[in-house]
Design a protein around this motif. Sequence first.
Motif, PDB file in Angstrom:
ATOM      1  N   ALA A  78       0.819  -1.228   0.000  1.00 38.42           N
ATOM      2  CA  ALA A  78       0.000   0.000   0.000  1.00 38.42           C
ATOM      3  C   ALA A  78       0.845   1.266   0.000  1.00 38.42           C
ATOM      4  O   ALA A  78       0.511   2.241  -0.694  1.00 38.42           O
ATOM      5  CB  ALA A  78      -0.936   0.001   1.203  1.00 38.42           C
ATOM      6  N   LEU A  79       1.939   1.282   0.755  1.00 39.91           N
ATOM      7  CA  LEU A  79       2.708   2.525   0.934  1.00 39.91           C
ATOM      8  C   LEU A  79       3.293   3.083  -0.375  1.00 39.91           C
ATOM      9  O   LEU A  79       3.252   4.298  -0.597  1.00 39.91           O
ATOM     10  CB  LEU A  79       3.799   2.351   1.998  1.00 39.91           C
ATOM     11  CG  LEU A  79       3.264   2.115   3.427  1.00 39.91           C
ATOM     12  CD1 LEU A  79       4.399   1.973   4.418  1.00 39.91           C
ATOM     13  CD2 LEU A  79       2.319   3.232   3.873  1.00 39.91           C
ATOM     14  N   PRO A  80       3.828   2.227  -1.281  1.00 40.91           N
ATOM     15  CA  PRO A  80       4.305   2.788  -2.563  1.00 40.91           C
ATOM     16  C   PRO A  80       3.180   3.444  -3.371  1.00 40.91           C
ATOM     17  O   PRO A  80       3.409   4.427  -4.081  1.00 40.91           O
ATOM     18  CB  PRO A  80       4.860   1.558  -3.308  1.00 40.91           C
ATOM     19  CG  PRO A  80       5.220   0.596  -2.226  1.00 40.91           C
ATOM     20  CD  PRO A  80       4.188   0.805  -1.166  1.00 40.91           C
ATOM     21  N   LEU A 119     -12.503   7.877  -8.965  1.00 44.56           N
ATOM     22  CA  LEU A 119     -11.458   6.834  -8.888  1.00 44.56           C
ATOM     23  C   LEU A 119     -10.174   7.313  -9.559  1.00 44.56           C
ATOM     24  O   LEU A 119     -10.188   7.777 -10.692  1.00 44.56           O
ATOM     25  CB  LEU A 119     -11.956   5.556  -9.567  1.00 44.56           C
ATOM     26  CG  LEU A 119     -11.004   4.353  -9.565  1.00 44.56           C
ATOM     27  CD1 LEU A 119     -10.771   3.830  -8.153  1.00 44.56           C
ATOM     28  CD2 LEU A 119     -11.560   3.221 -10.445  1.00 44.56           C
ATOM     29  N   GLN A 120      -9.057   7.201  -8.823  1.00 43.65           N
ATOM     30  CA  GLN A 120      -7.762   7.607  -9.393  1.00 43.65           C
ATOM     31  C   GLN A 120      -7.167   6.458 -10.210  1.00 43.65           C
ATOM     32  O   GLN A 120      -7.251   5.300  -9.799  1.00 43.65           O
ATOM     33  CB  GLN A 120      -6.782   7.963  -8.261  1.00 43.65           C
ATOM     34  CG  GLN A 120      -7.195   9.169  -7.436  1.00 43.65           C
ATOM     35  CD  GLN A 120      -6.296   9.323  -6.217  1.00 43.65           C
ATOM     36  OE1 GLN A 120      -6.162   8.418  -5.401  1.00 43.65           O
ATOM     37  NE2 GLN A 120      -5.662  10.474  -6.100  1.00 43.65           N
ATOM     38  N   PRO A 121      -6.551   6.773 -11.359  1.00 41.46           N
ATOM     39  CA  PRO A 121      -5.883   5.697 -12.113  1.00 41.46           C
ATOM     40  C   PRO A 121      -4.606   5.260 -11.389  1.00 41.46           C
ATOM     41  O   PRO A 121      -4.035   6.043 -10.622  1.00 41.46           O
ATOM     42  CB  PRO A 121      -5.548   6.368 -13.450  1.00 41.46           C
ATOM     43  CG  PRO A 121      -5.487   7.827 -13.155  1.00 41.46           C
ATOM     44  CD  PRO A 121      -6.434   8.084 -12.015  1.00 41.46           C
ATOM     45  N   VAL A 122      -4.177   4.028 -11.623  1.00 37.02           N
ATOM     46  CA  VAL A 122      -2.891   3.570 -11.065  1.00 37.02           C
ATOM     47  C   VAL A 122      -1.794   4.296 -11.843  1.00 37.02           C
ATOM     48  O   VAL A 122      -1.744   4.211 -13.078  1.00 37.02           O
ATOM     49  CB  VAL A 122      -2.748   2.034 -11.188  1.00 37.02           C
ATOM     50  CG1 VAL A 122      -1.397   1.570 -10.654  1.00 37.02           C
ATOM     51  CG2 VAL A 122      -3.883   1.337 -10.427  1.00 37.02           C
ATOM     52  N   PRO A 123      -0.905   5.056 -11.138  1.00 35.06           N
ATOM     53  CA  PRO A 123       0.018   5.980 -11.824  1.00 35.06           C
ATOM     54  C   PRO A 123       1.004   5.360 -12.817  1.00 35.06           C
ATOM     55  O   PRO A 123       1.385   6.001 -13.778  1.00 35.06           O
ATOM     56  CB  PRO A 123       0.777   6.640 -10.672  1.00 35.06           C
ATOM     57  CG  PRO A 123      -0.082   6.447  -9.477  1.00 35.06           C
ATOM     58  CD  PRO A 123      -0.797   5.162  -9.680  1.00 35.06           C
ATOM     59  N   SER A 124       1.439   4.115 -12.578  1.00 37.07           N
ATOM     60  CA  SER A 124       2.416   3.537 -13.523  1.00 37.07           C
ATOM     61  C   SER A 124       2.192   2.031 -13.645  1.00 37.07           C
ATOM     62  O   SER A 124       1.659   1.401 -12.727  1.00 37.07           O
ATOM     63  CB  SER A 124       3.843   3.806 -13.033  1.00 37.07           C
ATOM     64  OG  SER A 124       4.124   3.015 -11.892  1.00 37.07           O
ATOM     65  N   PRO A 125       2.629   1.430 -14.777  1.00 35.15           N
ATOM     66  CA  PRO A 125       2.449  -0.022 -14.967  1.00 35.15           C
ATOM     67  C   PRO A 125       3.091  -0.848 -13.849  1.00 35.15           C
ATOM     68  O   PRO A 125       2.537  -1.865 -13.431  1.00 35.15           O
ATOM     69  CB  PRO A 125       3.141  -0.294 -16.310  1.00 35.15           C
ATOM     70  CG  PRO A 125       3.123   1.021 -17.022  1.00 35.15           C
ATOM     71  CD  PRO A 125       3.231   2.069 -15.958  1.00 35.15           C
ATOM     72  N   VAL A 126       4.250  -0.389 -13.340  1.00 36.42           N
ATOM     73  CA  VAL A 126       4.953  -1.124 -12.283  1.00 36.42           C
ATOM     74  C   VAL A 126       4.090  -1.231 -11.021  1.00 36.42           C
ATOM     75  O   VAL A 126       4.079  -2.261 -10.335  1.00 36.42           O
ATOM     76  CB  VAL A 126       6.310  -0.432 -11.953  1.00 36.42           C
ATOM     77  CG1 VAL A 126       6.995  -1.112 -10.769  1.00 36.42           C
ATOM     78  CG2 VAL A 126       7.226  -0.474 -13.165  1.00 36.42           C
ATOM     79  N   LEU A 127       3.338  -0.151 -10.727  1.00 35.48           N
ATOM     80  CA  LEU A 127       2.527  -0.138  -9.507  1.00 35.48           C
ATOM     81  C   LEU A 127       1.323  -1.082  -9.573  1.00 35.48           C
ATOM     82  O   LEU A 127       0.703  -1.386  -8.557  1.00 35.48           O
ATOM     83  CB  LEU A 127       2.069   1.291  -9.188  1.00 35.48           C
ATOM     84  CG  LEU A 127       3.164   2.213  -8.632  1.00 35.48           C
ATOM     85  CD1 LEU A 127       2.678   3.638  -8.517  1.00 35.48           C
ATOM     86  CD2 LEU A 127       3.686   1.727  -7.277  1.00 35.48           C
ATOM     87  N   VAL A 165       1.647  -4.098 -10.069  1.00 31.52           N
ATOM     88  CA  VAL A 165       2.142  -5.270  -9.312  1.00 31.52           C
ATOM     89  C   VAL A 165       1.703  -5.135  -7.848  1.00 31.52           C
ATOM     90  O   VAL A 165       1.244  -6.091  -7.222  1.00 31.52           O
ATOM     91  CB  VAL A 165       3.688  -5.389  -9.407  1.00 31.52           C
ATOM     92  CG1 VAL A 165       4.190  -6.526  -8.515  1.00 31.52           C
ATOM     93  CG2 VAL A 165       4.111  -5.615 -10.850  1.00 31.52           C
ATOM     94  N   ASN A 166       1.824  -3.900  -7.313  1.00 28.24           N
ATOM     95  CA  ASN A 166       1.405  -3.648  -5.928  1.00 28.24           C
ATOM     96  C   ASN A 166      -0.096  -3.845  -5.752  1.00 28.24           C
ATOM     97  O   ASN A 166      -0.556  -4.443  -4.771  1.00 28.24           O
ATOM     98  CB  ASN A 166       1.760  -2.211  -5.514  1.00 28.24           C
ATOM     99  CG  ASN A 166       3.251  -2.034  -5.325  1.00 28.24           C
ATOM    100  OD1 ASN A 166       4.021  -2.260  -6.236  1.00 28.24           O
ATOM    101  ND2 ASN A 166       3.653  -1.640  -4.146  1.00 28.24           N
ATOM    102  N   VAL A 167      -0.869  -3.334  -6.719  1.00 26.96           N
ATOM    103  CA  VAL A 167      -2.329  -3.446  -6.656  1.00 26.96           C
ATOM    104  C   VAL A 167      -2.754  -4.918  -6.698  1.00 26.96           C
ATOM    105  O   VAL A 167      -3.583  -5.364  -5.895  1.00 26.96           O
ATOM    106  CB  VAL A 167      -2.983  -2.647  -7.815  1.00 26.96           C
ATOM    107  CG1 VAL A 167      -4.472  -2.905  -7.867  1.00 26.96           C
ATOM    108  CG2 VAL A 167      -2.738  -1.154  -7.637  1.00 26.96           C
ATOM    109  N   LEU A 168      -2.171  -5.678  -7.621  1.00 27.74           N
ATOM    110  CA  LEU A 168      -2.498  -7.111  -7.744  1.00 27.74           C
ATOM    111  C   LEU A 168      -2.066  -7.883  -6.492  1.00 27.74           C
ATOM    112  O   LEU A 168      -2.782  -8.767  -6.026  1.00 27.74           O
ATOM    113  CB  LEU A 168      -1.824  -7.707  -8.989  1.00 27.74           C
ATOM    114  CG  LEU A 168      -2.442  -7.280 -10.330  1.00 27.74           C
ATOM    115  CD1 LEU A 168      -1.503  -7.593 -11.485  1.00 27.74           C
ATOM    116  CD2 LEU A 168      -3.789  -7.980 -10.556  1.00 27.74           C
ATOM    117  N   SER A 169      -0.899  -7.510  -5.942  1.00 34.21           N
ATOM    118  CA  SER A 169      -0.402  -8.178  -4.727  1.00 34.21           C
ATOM    119  C   SER A 169      -1.305  -7.893  -3.536  1.00 34.21           C
ATOM    120  O   SER A 169      -1.539  -8.767  -2.700  1.00 34.21           O
ATOM    121  CB  SER A 169       1.029  -7.726  -4.412  1.00 34.21           C
ATOM    122  OG  SER A 169       1.882  -8.056  -5.487  1.00 34.21           O
TER     123      SER A 169
END
Length: 301
Positions: A26-28, A205-213, A215-219
Motif C-alpha cells: 500500500a505505501l508505494p 477513482l484515481q488511475p494507477v500511476p504507472s504499470p509497475v505499480l 504489481v502492488n495493486v495485484l499483490s
Amino acid sequence: MTNERLKGFTYGAIAAASYGMNPLFALPLYGAGMNADSVLFYRYFLAIVMLGVLMKVKKQSFALKKTDILPLAVMGLLFSFSSLFLFESYNYMDAGIASTILFVYPVLVAIIMAVFFHEKVSFITMFSIAMAFTGISLLYEGGDGKTLNMFGVLLVILSSLTYAVYIVGVNRSSLKDLPTAKLTFYALLFGVIIYVVHLDFCAALQPVPSPVLWVNVLSLALFPTIISLIMMTLSIHSIGSTPAAILGALEPVTALFFGVAVFGEQLTPRIMLGVLMILTAVTLIIAAQPLLELAKKHTRH
C-alpha cells in the motif's frame, strides 16, 4: 495434537503473515499520490475477479440461500470498514505502529467470546495475550519523542474492533457452514460497495500511476485479501475465533520483516526480544490444549 488443530494453526499463521503485508504493497501507492479509497477499490475489485475466476474454474456454485444474504452483507461491510480505517490511519502514523496497535483485536475477540458467548478464557490465553502485547510494544521504537496522533489511534482501534466482530461473526453465524471461497467472494462483493459510494460511483477513482505499480495493486488483492481471508476462515472453522485471532500476533512480525528487508529499517536487540516474546506467545497458544490435557492426566495419577 489432532491433525485438524495443526491445520487450523497453520492456516491462522498464514492468514496473519499475509495480512501483515498490507503496508508493503500500500505505501508505494500512497507515495505515488493515490488515496485510500482508490487503493482499496482496486484491491477489492481485483480480489473479487480473481476469486470469481477461481470458483468458476473449480466449478463451485455461486448460489446463495436467502437467509445468508444479510449476514454476508454485514460481514462484508465489517471487513471493508476494517480495511478503510486501517488504510486511513497510515496517513496519520507509521504503518508499523498502526500494525502494532491493530493487534488489540485478539483481546477484543476474547472479550466478545467471553461476554456474549460465555467462552471461558483460560489463564494460558490471557498470559499469551499479555506476552504478545508486551512483545509488540517492544517493536514500537518510540524514541523520537513524537506523540501519537489520537485520530490515527482511534482509526486503528475502530479497524481492530470491526475485524474482531468479523472474526466472531464468521464463527457464530449461519455462515460457518458456507464454503470458504464463496463466503470470501460475497464478503468482498458487499465490502467493495463502500468504496464505490465513497468514490462517487467511481467518478472520483484515481488511475494507477504507472504499470509497475499494478504489481502492488495485484499483490494487495492476492496476499492480504484473498489468501488472508480464506486462511483466516479455515483457521476459525478448525480452532475457533480466539486462538485464530491470537495467531494474528505474527502480523507485526511480518510488517517488521519487510521493514528491515525492504525498507532498510534497523533490527535492534529490543526489537529482537519483542519478536521472541510474540513467537513464544503464539507457541503457547498452539501448545495450550495439549499442555492442559497432559497436566490433567498427571493430576489423575
